[in-house]
Write a protein that holds these residues in place. Structure first.
Motif, PDB file in Angstrom:
ATOM      1  N   ALA A 101      39.205 -19.345  -1.486  1.00 50.18           N
ATOM      2  CA  ALA A 101      40.466 -19.955  -1.870  1.00 50.18           C
ATOM      3  C   ALA A 101      40.433 -21.457  -1.639  1.00 50.18           C
ATOM      4  O   ALA A 101      39.689 -21.968  -0.810  1.00 50.18           O
ATOM      5  CB  ALA A 101      41.611 -19.330  -1.078  1.00 50.18           C
ATOM      6  N   ARG A 102      41.241 -22.139  -2.411  1.00 57.65           N
ATOM      7  CA  ARG A 102      41.424 -23.584  -2.312  1.00 57.65           C
ATOM      8  C   ARG A 102      40.081 -24.312  -2.385  1.00 57.65           C
ATOM      9  O   ARG A 102      39.286 -24.042  -3.281  1.00 57.65           O
ATOM     10  CB  ARG A 102      42.212 -23.906  -1.050  1.00 57.65           C
ATOM     11  N   LEU A 103      39.809 -25.249  -1.485  1.00 53.39           N
ATOM     12  CA  LEU A 103      38.611 -26.085  -1.600  1.00 53.39           C
ATOM     13  C   LEU A 103      37.312 -25.295  -1.504  1.00 53.39           C
ATOM     14  O   LEU A 103      36.270 -25.744  -1.996  1.00 53.39           O
ATOM     15  CB  LEU A 103      38.629 -27.183  -0.530  1.00 53.39           C
ATOM     16  N   ASP A 104      37.370 -24.127  -0.878  1.00 54.03           N
ATOM     17  CA  ASP A 104      36.156 -23.313  -0.777  1.00 54.03           C
ATOM     18  C   ASP A 104      35.662 -22.835  -2.136  1.00 54.03           C
ATOM     19  O   ASP A 104      34.497 -22.449  -2.266  1.00 54.03           O
ATOM     20  CB  ASP A 104      36.403 -22.094   0.121  1.00 54.03           C
ATOM     21  N   CYS A 105      36.522 -22.870  -3.142  1.00 54.12           N
ATOM     22  CA  CYS A 105      36.091 -22.416  -4.466  1.00 54.12           C
ATOM     23  C   CYS A 105      34.974 -23.290  -5.022  1.00 54.12           C
ATOM     24  O   CYS A 105      34.177 -22.835  -5.849  1.00 54.12           O
ATOM     25  CB  CYS A 105      37.271 -22.377  -5.438  1.00 54.12           C
ATOM     26  N   PHE A 106      34.901 -24.534  -4.537  1.00 55.17           N
ATOM     27  CA  PHE A 106      33.869 -25.446  -5.044  1.00 55.17           C
ATOM     28  C   PHE A 106      32.486 -25.147  -4.476  1.00 55.17           C
ATOM     29  O   PHE A 106      31.507 -25.796  -4.845  1.00 55.17           O
ATOM     30  CB  PHE A 106      34.266 -26.894  -4.770  1.00 55.17           C
ATOM     31  N   LYS A 107      32.399 -24.174  -3.577  1.00 55.68           N
ATOM     32  CA  LYS A 107      31.089 -23.700  -3.126  1.00 55.68           C
ATOM     33  C   LYS A 107      30.420 -22.837  -4.194  1.00 55.68           C
ATOM     34  O   LYS A 107      29.210 -22.625  -4.141  1.00 55.68           O
ATOM     35  CB  LYS A 107      31.239 -22.869  -1.850  1.00 55.68           C
ATOM     36  N   LEU A 108      31.207 -22.330  -5.132  1.00 58.28           N
ATOM     37  CA  LEU A 108      30.704 -21.408  -6.143  1.00 58.28           C
ATOM     38  C   LEU A 108      30.112 -22.154  -7.335  1.00 58.28           C
ATOM     39  O   LEU A 108      30.761 -23.019  -7.922  1.00 58.28           O
ATOM     40  CB  LEU A 108      31.828 -20.492  -6.629  1.00 58.28           C
ATOM     41  N   PHE A 109      28.894 -21.800  -7.699  1.00 58.10           N
ATOM     42  CA  PHE A 109      28.264 -22.430  -8.865  1.00 58.10           C
ATOM     43  C   PHE A 109      29.036 -22.105 -10.133  1.00 58.10           C
ATOM     44  O   PHE A 109      29.119 -22.940 -11.044  1.00 58.10           O
ATOM     45  CB  PHE A 109      26.818 -21.947  -9.007  1.00 58.10           C
ATOM     46  N   PHE A 128      20.861 -23.744  -0.770  1.00 60.68           N
ATOM     47  CA  PHE A 128      19.793 -23.280   0.118  1.00 60.68           C
ATOM     48  C   PHE A 128      19.744 -24.087   1.416  1.00 60.68           C
ATOM     49  O   PHE A 128      19.409 -23.553   2.472  1.00 60.68           O
ATOM     50  CB  PHE A 128      18.452 -23.320  -0.614  1.00 60.68           C
ATOM     51  N   TYR A 129      20.126 -25.354   1.357  1.00 57.06           N
ATOM     52  CA  TYR A 129      20.180 -26.168   2.576  1.00 57.06           C
ATOM     53  C   TYR A 129      21.267 -25.660   3.513  1.00 57.06           C
ATOM     54  O   TYR A 129      21.033 -25.476   4.725  1.00 57.06           O
ATOM     55  CB  TYR A 129      20.435 -27.628   2.219  1.00 57.06           C
ATOM     56  N   ASN A 130      22.454 -25.406   2.955  1.00 54.53           N
ATOM     57  CA  ASN A 130      23.584 -24.968   3.784  1.00 54.53           C
ATOM     58  C   ASN A 130      23.454 -23.516   4.249  1.00 54.53           C
ATOM     59  O   ASN A 130      23.968 -23.159   5.315  1.00 54.53           O
ATOM     60  CB  ASN A 130      24.897 -25.148   3.023  1.00 54.53           C
ATOM     61  N   VAL A 131      22.758 -22.687   3.474  1.00 51.79           N
ATOM     62  CA  VAL A 131      22.627 -21.274   3.832  1.00 51.79           C
ATOM     63  C   VAL A 131      21.449 -21.027   4.759  1.00 51.79           C
ATOM     64  O   VAL A 131      21.573 -20.354   5.793  1.00 51.79           O
ATOM     65  CB  VAL A 131      22.486 -20.402   2.564  1.00 51.79           C
ATOM     66  N   PHE A 132      20.284 -21.583   4.430  1.00 50.93           N
ATOM     67  CA  PHE A 132      19.060 -21.202   5.124  1.00 50.93           C
ATOM     68  C   PHE A 132      18.542 -22.229   6.132  1.00 50.93           C
ATOM     69  O   PHE A 132      17.616 -21.939   6.885  1.00 50.93           O
ATOM     70  CB  PHE A 132      17.961 -20.895   4.101  1.00 50.93           C
ATOM     71  N   PHE A 133      19.135 -23.414   6.143  1.00 49.72           N
ATOM     72  CA  PHE A 133      18.688 -24.426   7.091  1.00 49.72           C
ATOM     73  C   PHE A 133      19.774 -24.816   8.091  1.00 49.72           C
ATOM     74  O   PHE A 133      19.528 -24.907   9.281  1.00 49.72           O
ATOM     75  CB  PHE A 133      18.180 -25.674   6.338  1.00 49.72           C
ATOM     76  N   LYS A 134      20.975 -25.051   7.583  1.00 48.75           N
ATOM     77  CA  LYS A 134      22.083 -25.444   8.461  1.00 48.75           C
ATOM     78  C   LYS A 134      22.991 -24.270   8.831  1.00 48.75           C
ATOM     79  O   LYS A 134      23.794 -24.389   9.753  1.00 48.75           O
ATOM     80  CB  LYS A 134      22.911 -26.544   7.794  1.00 48.75           C
ATOM     81  N   TYR A 135      22.882 -23.157   8.130  1.00 47.86           N
ATOM     82  CA  TYR A 135      23.669 -21.938   8.385  1.00 47.86           C
ATOM     83  C   TYR A 135      25.179 -22.206   8.361  1.00 47.86           C
ATOM     84  O   TYR A 135      25.939 -21.584   9.102  1.00 47.86           O
ATOM     85  CB  TYR A 135      23.267 -21.324   9.728  1.00 47.86           C
ATOM     86  N   ARG A 136      25.591 -23.137   7.508  1.00 48.67           N
ATOM     87  CA  ARG A 136      27.018 -23.430   7.367  1.00 48.67           C
ATOM     88  C   ARG A 136      27.697 -22.435   6.435  1.00 48.67           C
ATOM     89  O   ARG A 136      28.886 -22.161   6.570  1.00 48.67           O
ATOM     90  CB  ARG A 136      27.201 -24.840   6.807  1.00 48.67           C
ATOM     91  N   TRP A 137      26.957 -21.919   5.463  1.00 52.14           N
ATOM     92  CA  TRP A 137      27.487 -20.964   4.507  1.00 52.14           C
ATOM     93  C   TRP A 137      26.799 -19.616   4.690  1.00 52.14           C
ATOM     94  O   TRP A 137      25.656 -19.547   5.148  1.00 52.14           O
ATOM     95  CB  TRP A 137      27.246 -21.416   3.058  1.00 52.14           C
ATOM     96  N   THR A 138      27.499 -18.556   4.340  1.00 50.05           N
ATOM     97  CA  THR A 138      26.835 -17.257   4.246  1.00 50.05           C
ATOM     98  C   THR A 138      26.109 -17.193   2.897  1.00 50.05           C
ATOM     99  O   THR A 138      26.425 -17.953   1.976  1.00 50.05           O
ATOM    100  CB  THR A 138      27.855 -16.108   4.320  1.00 50.05           C
ATOM    101  N   ASP A 139      25.161 -16.301   2.802  1.00 47.29           N
ATOM    102  CA  ASP A 139      24.429 -16.127   1.541  1.00 47.29           C
ATOM    103  C   ASP A 139      25.278 -15.265   0.610  1.00 47.29           C
ATOM    104  O   ASP A 139      24.962 -14.108   0.335  1.00 47.29           O
ATOM    105  CB  ASP A 139      23.064 -15.471   1.819  1.00 47.29           C
ATOM    106  N   PHE A 140      26.386 -15.857   0.123  1.00 45.10           N
ATOM    107  CA  PHE A 140      27.357 -15.067  -0.631  1.00 45.10           C
ATOM    108  C   PHE A 140      26.845 -14.617  -1.996  1.00 45.10           C
ATOM    109  O   PHE A 140      27.409 -13.701  -2.596  1.00 45.10           O
ATOM    110  CB  PHE A 140      28.696 -15.820  -0.780  1.00 45.10           C
TER     111      PHE A 140
END
Length: 215
Positions: free
Chosen positions: A42-50, A164-176
């Motif tokens: 929701a909201r700003l998190d939607c911009f995580k989606l390709f 891939f940087y945020n998911v597999f290196f910084k672990y900020r995002w889940t591998d959604f």
């Protein structure tokens, strides 16, 4: 050039529909986030989606092309400059990758019902199909060079680096998206890049074919 007014009328309709669909569905993440297809974004998190980012880019390309559609209809000659055609091509290549990824990867793994329901229907099918038809068929007024088509890889590369940087290196995002298949996320990244390149080449060839047909 053949059928200039007809082609620009069809292109204009496609562009308007994409602009409206993307605007409404992106605003839905902010106005009524609980009803969106991706309630976890929701909201700003939607911009995580390709899918969201690629459709916004495509809609911007449509918005850029629309005034030239109208001018071409009035004047009876093609008015779209090469830079507008290239930007529309890049956005279209991005949403084409969204469509192919859903059909070949996400749909079989997560279910086609969820992939083509609610806002996902517009982001995953409706807008990509309209963009592909308009960009490679009805907006083929200017021949593209191969290097210009390869620019279509840019959204995939840039988003891929961020994901891939945020998911597999910084672990900020889940591998959604579930790209870490059996720990082979590097392979998945390579497959996506190759798929994007194939899409760009195919669109490039079809675009130039119709440019020759309508010449």
């Amino acid at each position: 050039m053949k059928f200039i007014r007809f082609r620009n009328c069809v292109s204009a309709v496609c562009n308007i529909l994409v602009i409206i669909a993307v605007t409404i569905n992106v605003l839905g993440f902010f106005i009524n986030p609980g009803q969106s297809s991706d309630i976890n974004f929701a909201r700003l998190d939607c911009f995580k989606l390709f899918s969201v980012d690629s459709n916004i880019l495509a809609a911007l390309g449509c918005a850029l092309m629309l005034p030239f559609n109208m001018l071409s209809i009035v004047q009876g000659e093609n008015s779209a400059p090469k830079f507008a055609i290239i930007i529309k091509f890049v956005g279209t290549a991005a949403v084409a990758l969204t469509l192919v990824t859903v059909l070949c990867f996400l749909g079989p793994r997560q279910g086609f019902d969820s992939m083509f329901s609610g806002s996902n229907y517009y982001f995953h099918l409706f807008c990509p199909v309209l963009c592909i038809l308009s960009a490679v068929v009805f907006e083929s007024s200017s021949k593209l060079h191969f290097w210009q088509a390869i620019i279509g890889l840019a959204p995939t590369v840039l988003y891929g680096l961020a994901y891939f940087y945020n998911v597999f290196f910084k672990y900020r995002w889940t591998d959604f998206y579930g790209f870490d298949v059996s720990g082979m996320w590097i392979t998945t990244a390579g497959v996506l890049l190759v798929t994007s390149a194939v899409i760009c080449v195919l669109m490039f060839g079809i675009h130039n074919l119709f440019e020759k047909i309508f010449r």
